[in-house]
Design an enzyme around this catalytic site. Structure first.
Site, mmCIF file in Angstrom:
data_model
loop_
_atom_site.group_PDB
_atom_site.id
_atom_site.type_symbol
_atom_site.label_atom_id
_atom_site.label_comp_id
_atom_site.label_asym_id
_atom_site.label_seq_id
_atom_site.Cartn_x
_atom_site.Cartn_y
_atom_site.Cartn_z
ATOM 1 N N THR A 135 31.448 37.906 45.335
ATOM 2 C CA THR A 135 31.934 36.751 46.091
ATOM 3 C C THR A 135 31.181 36.564 47.404
ATOM 4 O OG1 THR A 135 33.853 36.017 47.372
ATOM 5 C CG2 THR A 135 33.728 38.341 46.943
ATOM 6 N N ASP A 136 31.188 35.344 47.922
ATOM 7 C CA ASP A 136 30.584 35.099 49.244
ATOM 8 C C ASP A 136 31.432 35.682 50.363
ATOM 9 O OD1 ASP A 136 32.723 33.318 49.130
ATOM 10 O OD2 ASP A 136 31.597 31.562 49.776
ATOM 11 N N GLU A 137 32.676 36.093 50.031
ATOM 12 C CA GLU A 137 33.572 36.570 51.089
ATOM 13 C C GLU A 137 33.099 37.890 51.698
ATOM 14 O OE1 GLU A 137 37.763 35.949 50.347
ATOM 15 O OE2 GLU A 137 37.320 34.411 48.864
ATOM 16 N N TYR A 160 40.595 42.321 50.373
ATOM 17 C CA TYR A 160 39.887 41.865 49.164
ATOM 18 C C TYR A 160 38.384 41.905 49.385
ATOM 19 C CZ TYR A 160 37.681 38.460 46.028
ATOM 20 O OH TYR A 160 36.825 37.844 45.152
ATOM 21 N N LYS A 164 35.395 44.199 47.645
ATOM 22 C CA LYS A 164 34.246 43.622 46.910
ATOM 23 C C LYS A 164 32.933 44.056 47.571
ATOM 24 C CE LYS A 164 34.155 41.140 43.848
ATOM 25 N NZ LYS A 164 34.159 41.379 42.372
#
Ligand code: NAD
Ligand code: TYD
Length: 353
Positions: A135-137, A160, A164
């Site tokens: 993810t870009d997060e 989260y 990741k």
């Protein structure tokens, strides 16, 4: 890259993105054998794959990615040449209430998958690929300007995204330490059919249908970069076959929206589709307590993917949103099934609305 035998393990294939990915690979590559390993958590649903469950090149296995013995047995039985690792705990709000669950699945689960894959492939990495979907997060939160590129330093800020980011680091560590052929892609927010109605867009579609409040965190000014899920899995397909092992690719649609503007657009379109008077659904908008540590803005620079591998998004957002709304309106049974039982407990605890 060319795969010698094309026997692919997809993890988390019964979830939102995983089911679109599994469907694409099963339908597009009848010569590949696709095995979908999924634990079927609250987010996994075999109804998402009803249309392909009878296909000869598709097998479903219920199991946990942390169960190394079981995964080893699967490798021995099917002799996978590729892994598309999609299984994860994926909801930021759940990570705030239960961070350990995210460490277990996203960190321990990913390292277990890497370890088993490496042990099975180590004598011959040729034609093999472990593809980690991320993810870009992991890049953290942007202010009003700028974009995440593949060079942006990791700065995760929610449990989260921290889990990741950790899994991404382990994937790279296996590349540098053991030369395991890996690719990572980091994608922006997805939307589309089969999205579990805890996430913003499907939650609000569900609530508009049922005339329930639309909970907007804070002032609704946080920005997300939205991509139609089918464009995401098309990018994964291209990267899986043409990407370079050891590389990272950012995926995003250059499509930034403030949360409040998305919800207003959703209300506008749904008033028309539901035959409601203009402005009816907008009255459901309810500002609620902000999410703890709420990242302000995500925005992806996908230039590398576009220039090197020729991918580009196929849909404009308004069109994708219309397609998504139509899908939910036509699949009321799916929506009612997934929002019965445990969903109600989660919803009441999270919103109390
Ligand atoms: P999801 O929550 O809809 O699906 C996750 C799937 O993984 C479910 O089918 C679940 O049953 C399965 N799963 C969970 N724990 C498991 C375990 N221990 N063993 C086996 N299976 C397990 O998630 P999603 O939105 O489809 O996201 C898929 C991947 O894409 C995740 O890695 C996520 O980080 C990443 N991603 C998601 C988005 C997004 O907007 N949804 C954007 C970028 C990247
Ligand atoms: P979400 O769909 O949970 O994705 P992510 O947190 O991974 O970006 O949330 C998207 C945006 O919508 C995010 O800024 C949080 C906000 N949001 C709300 O305002 N209300 C809600 O009920 C939810 C679930 C999210």
């Amino acid at each position: 890259m060319t795969l010698s035998k094309k026997i692919i393990l997809i993890t988390g294939g019964a979830g939102f993105i995983g089911s679109h990915l599994t469907r694409l690979f099963v339908n597009k590559y009848p010569g590949y054998q696709i095995v979908n390993l999924d634990k079927l958590t609250y987010a996994g649903n075999l109804e998402n794959l009803k249309d392909i469950e009878g296909k000869p090149n598709y097998i479903f296995v219920k199991g946990d990615i942390e169960d190394m013995n079981m995964v080893k047995k699967l490798f021995t039985k099917y002799r996978f040449t590729g892994v598309l690792h999609c299984a994860a705990e994926s909801h930021v709000d759940r990570s705030i209430t239960d961070p350990l669950a995210f460490v277990k699945t996203n960190v321990l689960g990913t390292v277990s998958m890497l370890q088993v894959t490496k042990d099975y492939w180590k004598d011959n990495y040729k034609g093999k690929l472990f593809y980690h979907i991320s993810t870009d997060e992991v890049y953290g939160s942007l202010r009003e300007t700028g974009y995440f590129t593949e060079e942006t330093a990791y700065d995760p800020r929610s449990p989260y995204s921290a889990s990741k980011a950790s899994s991404d680091h382990f994937v790279r560590a296996f590349y540098h330490t053991y030369h395991l052929p890996v690719i990572i892609s980091n994608c922006s927010n997805n939307y589309g059919p089969f999205h579990f109605p805890e996430k913003l867009i499907p939650l609000c579609i569900h609530n508009i249908i049922n005339n329930k409040p639309l909970p907007i965190y804070g002032k609704g000014l946080n920005v997300r970069d939205w991509l139609f899920v089918e464009d995401h899995v098309r990018a994964i397909d291209i990267i899986f076959h043409k990407g370079k092992p050891g590389e990272t690719y950012n995926i995003g649609g250059h499509n930034e929206w403030k949360n409040i503007d998305i919800i207003k657009e959703l209300c506008r379109q749904m008033d028309i589709k539901l035959g409601r008077k203009k402005g009816t659904s907008g009255k459901l908008i309810t500002f609620v307590k902000d999410r703890a540590g709420h990242d302000l803005r995500y925005a992806i620079d996908a230039t590398k993917l576009k220039k090197k591998l020729g991918w580009k998004p196929s849909l404009q957002f308004e069109e994708g949103l219309a397609k998504t709304i139509d899908w939910y309106l036509n699949n009321n049974e799916w929506l009612n099934d997934v929002t019965s039982g445990a969903y109600k407990t989660y919803y009441d605890k999270q919103y109390g609305l």
